[in-house]
Design a protein around this motif. Structure first.
Motif, PDB file in Angstrom:
ATOM      1  N   PRO A 243      22.563  35.509  35.286  1.00 21.50           N
ATOM      2  CA  PRO A 243      24.011  35.393  35.070  1.00 21.50           C
ATOM      3  C   PRO A 243      24.739  34.825  36.282  1.00 21.50           C
ATOM      4  CG  PRO A 243      23.218  37.458  34.167  1.00 21.50           C
ATOM      5  CD  PRO A 243      22.055  36.844  34.895  1.00 21.50           C
ATOM      6  N   ALA A 244      24.328  35.212  37.486  1.00 17.75           N
ATOM      7  CA  ALA A 244      24.974  34.697  38.692  1.00 17.75           C
ATOM      8  C   ALA A 244      24.744  33.200  38.844  1.00 17.75           C
ATOM      9  CB  ALA A 244      24.444  35.442  39.927  1.00 17.75           C
ATOM     10  N   GLN A 245      23.542  32.744  38.520  1.00 17.62           N
ATOM     11  CA  GLN A 245      23.254  31.311  38.618  1.00 17.62           C
ATOM     12  C   GLN A 245      24.030  30.518  37.572  1.00 17.62           C
ATOM     13  OE1 GLN A 245      19.008  31.736  38.285  1.00 17.62           O
ATOM     14  NE2 GLN A 245      18.672  31.394  40.476  1.00 17.62           N
ATOM     15  N   ARG A 246      24.184  31.059  36.381  1.00 19.29           N
ATOM     16  CA  ARG A 246      24.966  30.372  35.342  1.00 19.29           C
ATOM     17  C   ARG A 246      26.427  30.239  35.790  1.00 19.29           C
ATOM     18  NH1 ARG A 246      21.409  30.413  30.841  1.00 19.29           N
ATOM     19  NH2 ARG A 246      19.852  32.067  31.043  1.00 19.29           N
ATOM     20  N   SER A 247      26.957  31.302  36.383  1.00 22.35           N
ATOM     21  CA  SER A 247      28.342  31.252  36.881  1.00 22.35           C
ATOM     22  C   SER A 247      28.467  30.249  38.024  1.00 22.35           C
ATOM     23  CB  SER A 247      28.770  32.640  37.356  1.00 22.35           C
ATOM     24  OG  SER A 247      28.796  33.557  36.278  1.00 22.35           O
ATOM     25  N   ALA A 248      27.460  30.220  38.909  1.00 25.44           N
ATOM     26  CA  ALA A 248      27.499  29.305  40.054  1.00 25.44           C
ATOM     27  C   ALA A 248      27.471  27.853  39.592  1.00 25.44           C
ATOM     28  CB  ALA A 248      26.330  29.588  40.992  1.00 25.44           C
ATOM     29  N   LEU A 249      26.675  27.555  38.569  1.00 24.05           N
ATOM     30  CA  LEU A 249      26.620  26.191  38.045  1.00 24.05           C
ATOM     31  C   LEU A 249      27.982  25.757  37.494  1.00 24.05           C
ATOM     32  CD1 LEU A 249      23.160  26.261  36.238  1.00 24.05           C
ATOM     33  CD2 LEU A 249      23.771  24.823  38.186  1.00 24.05           C
ATOM     34  N   MET A 250      28.634  26.643  36.759  1.00 23.87           N
ATOM     35  CA  MET A 250      29.947  26.319  36.220  1.00 23.87           C
ATOM     36  C   MET A 250      30.967  26.124  37.337  1.00 23.87           C
ATOM     37  SD  MET A 250      29.704  25.912  33.038  1.00 23.87           S
ATOM     38  CE  MET A 250      31.478  25.718  32.835  1.00 23.87           C
ATOM     39  N   ALA A 251      30.896  26.960  38.374  1.00 25.73           N
ATOM     40  CA  ALA A 251      31.819  26.823  39.507  1.00 25.73           C
ATOM     41  C   ALA A 251      31.614  25.484  40.204  1.00 25.73           C
ATOM     42  CB  ALA A 251      31.620  27.980  40.485  1.00 25.73           C
ATOM     43  N   CYS A 252      30.345  25.088  40.387  1.00 22.23           N
ATOM     44  CA  CYS A 252      30.056  23.790  41.015  1.00 22.23           C
ATOM     45  C   CYS A 252      30.603  22.644  40.176  1.00 22.23           C
ATOM     46  CB  CYS A 252      28.547  23.626  41.199  1.00 22.23           C
ATOM     47  SG  CYS A 252      27.821  24.619  42.513  1.00 22.23           S
ATOM     48  N   ALA A 253      30.412  22.725  38.863  1.00 25.68           N
ATOM     49  CA  ALA A 253      30.887  21.652  37.979  1.00 25.68           C
ATOM     50  C   ALA A 253      32.400  21.502  38.067  1.00 25.68           C
ATOM     51  CB  ALA A 253      30.459  21.940  36.546  1.00 25.68           C
ATOM     52  N   LEU A 254      33.109  22.620  38.124  1.00 25.27           N
ATOM     53  CA  LEU A 254      34.566  22.565  38.239  1.00 25.27           C
ATOM     54  C   LEU A 254      34.988  21.977  39.577  1.00 25.27           C
ATOM     55  CD1 LEU A 254      35.534  26.001  36.628  1.00 25.27           C
ATOM     56  CD2 LEU A 254      35.922  23.716  35.673  1.00 25.27           C
ATOM     57  N   GLN A 255      34.283  22.326  40.639  1.00 27.03           N
ATOM     58  CA  GLN A 255      34.600  21.764  41.960  1.00 27.03           C
ATOM     59  C   GLN A 255      34.333  20.270  41.991  1.00 27.03           C
ATOM     60  OE1 GLN A 255      33.050  23.995  45.397  1.00 27.03           O
ATOM     61  NE2 GLN A 255      32.853  25.767  44.055  1.00 27.03           N
ATOM     62  N   MET A 256      33.257  19.835  41.335  1.00 27.64           N
ATOM     63  CA  MET A 256      32.978  18.395  41.285  1.00 27.64           C
ATOM     64  C   MET A 256      34.068  17.656  40.534  1.00 27.64           C
ATOM     65  SD  MET A 256      28.845  18.106  40.723  1.00 27.64           S
ATOM     66  CE  MET A 256      28.823  16.322  40.946  1.00 27.64           C
TER      67      MET A 256
ATOM     68  N   ASN B  19      20.467  24.822  40.213  1.00 24.71           N
ATOM     69  CA  ASN B  19      19.693  24.433  39.038  1.00 24.71           C
ATOM     70  C   ASN B  19      18.201  24.554  39.307  1.00 24.71           C
ATOM     71  OD1 ASN B  19      18.968  23.353  36.536  1.00 24.71           O
ATOM     72  ND2 ASN B  19      19.297  21.247  37.183  1.00 24.71           N
ATOM     73  N   HIS B  20      17.765  24.087  40.467  1.00 28.80           N
ATOM     74  CA  HIS B  20      16.341  24.140  40.803  1.00 28.80           C
ATOM     75  C   HIS B  20      15.856  25.578  40.940  1.00 28.80           C
ATOM     76  CE1 HIS B  20      16.712  19.854  42.656  1.00 28.80           C
ATOM     77  NE2 HIS B  20      16.719  19.847  41.350  1.00 28.80           N
ATOM     78  N   ALA B  21      16.657  26.401  41.606  1.00 25.55           N
ATOM     79  CA  ALA B  21      16.270  27.810  41.756  1.00 25.55           C
ATOM     80  C   ALA B  21      16.216  28.494  40.394  1.00 25.55           C
ATOM     81  CB  ALA B  21      17.249  28.526  42.683  1.00 25.55           C
ATOM     82  N   ALA B  22      17.174  28.163  39.529  1.00 31.19           N
ATOM     83  CA  ALA B  22      17.237  28.789  38.206  1.00 31.19           C
ATOM     84  C   ALA B  22      16.045  28.400  37.335  1.00 31.19           C
ATOM     85  CB  ALA B  22      18.533  28.395  37.507  1.00 31.19           C
ATOM     86  N   SER B  23      15.517  27.199  37.525  1.00 31.04           N
ATOM     87  CA  SER B  23      14.406  26.729  36.687  1.00 31.04           C
ATOM     88  C   SER B  23      13.118  27.506  36.950  1.00 31.04           C
ATOM     89  CB  SER B  23      14.146  25.244  36.922  1.00 31.04           C
ATOM     90  OG  SER B  23      13.480  25.022  38.162  1.00 31.04           O
ATOM     91  N   ARG B  24      12.954  27.977  38.170  1.00 32.65           N
ATOM     92  CA  ARG B  24      11.733  28.692  38.582  1.00 32.65           C
ATOM     93  C   ARG B  24      10.486  27.870  38.275  1.00 32.65           C
ATOM     94  NH1 ARG B  24      13.201  34.731  36.193  1.00 32.65           N
ATOM     95  NH2 ARG B  24      15.379  34.700  36.840  1.00 32.65           N
ATOM     96  N   ASN B  25      10.609  26.567  38.449  1.00 31.60           N
ATOM     97  CA  ASN B  25       9.473  25.656  38.257  1.00 31.60           C
ATOM     98  C   ASN B  25       9.332  24.841  39.539  1.00 31.60           C
ATOM     99  OD1 ASN B  25       7.682  23.577  37.547  1.00 31.60           O
ATOM    100  ND2 ASN B  25       8.292  23.674  35.400  1.00 31.60           N
ATOM    101  N   ARG B  26       8.622  25.409  40.492  1.00 29.44           N
ATOM    102  CA  ARG B  26       8.573  24.789  41.820  1.00 29.44           C
ATOM    103  C   ARG B  26       7.837  23.454  41.817  1.00 29.44           C
ATOM    104  NH1 ARG B  26       3.811  26.084  44.774  1.00 29.44           N
ATOM    105  NH2 ARG B  26       2.423  27.539  43.697  1.00 29.44           N
TER     106      ARG B  26
END
Length: 221
Positions: free
Chosen positions: A110-123, A146-153
């Motif tokens: 949930p924190a990563q989803r919120s962070a992505l939305m915050a970044c998009a708004l700032q952009m 996004n990369h951290a959220a994917s957990r696909n290193r």
């Protein structure tokens, strides 16, 4: 010295190396270090304000990622921007970005989803103000989340060099680009991931690469 102390020191070293990497990458991506320019370690240390060890580690990573070339008898040089190969790079990036977006839609916290939305708004705000420095900085943060959220290193390790090259290409030829449309593409991607919709995330990822491809074709033509 306890094991906890040693672990904290290791974390701090990695953090400083990451800071050095980000600082040097930004210098290259924003053409403050131009293609073909020699890379002088002592000058970089003074410029970024970090020590020799994290700076050297960052330089090794940048060599591995293709932003810096290591040449016999010439030392380290900032690599050239390869316009002719850029469309091929984008097609390879397309596959990896789609995979990462789908993984993030399933696995983000949930924190990563919120962070992505915050970044998009700032952009979006930065694009409206034509604040390219902030736009690029927040774009970088959005990628990290996004990369951290994917957990696909493995996918992340493969795509990172391509993202860096795209970021430098965009900055070098930004007068051809539509920053507002770029912000909208990132917002649709963030919304799809935040909503947990893998199929929408894949479509939004493809749309972002399509946007970058149109931009690259305008430069090439």
């Amino acid at each position: 010295m306890t094991s906890d102390t040693l672990e904290l020191q290791d974390i701090d070293k990695r953090r400083q190396a990451d800071q050095a990497y980000d600082a040097i990458e930004t210098l290259i991506a924003t053409l403050q270090l131009r293609p073909g320019a020699p890379v002088v370690e002592s000058e970089l240390i003074a410029r970024i304000g970090l020590g020799r060890t994290p700076t050297r580690e960052a330089l090794m990573r940048l060599v591995a990622n293709g932003l810096i070339a290591q040449l016999p008898r010439r030392g380290l040089l900032v690599s050239d921007i390869l316009i002719a190969e850029h469309l091929d790079l984008l097609e390879a990036r397309r596959v990896l970005e789609r995979l990462i977006a789908c993984c993030s839609a399933r696995r983000a916290t949930p924190a990563q989803r919120s962070a992505l939305m915050a970044c998009a708004l700032q952009m979006a705000g930065a694009a409206e103000r034509q604040d390219l420095e902030t736009y690029m900085r927040v774009d970088q943060v959005l990628d990290r989340v996004n990369h951290a959220a994917s957990r696909n290193r493995f996918a992340v390790a493969a795509v990172l060099p391509m993202i860096i090259q795209c970021r430098r290409f965009w900055f070098a030829y930004r007068h051809h680009g539509d920053v507002a449309e770029g912000a909208r593409c990132h917002q649709r991607l963030a919304e799809a991931i935040a909503g947990g919709d893998g199929e929408a995330a894949a479509r939004a990822s493809d749309a972002l690469i399509d946007h970058l491809r149109v931009f690259a074709q305008q430069v090439i033509e």
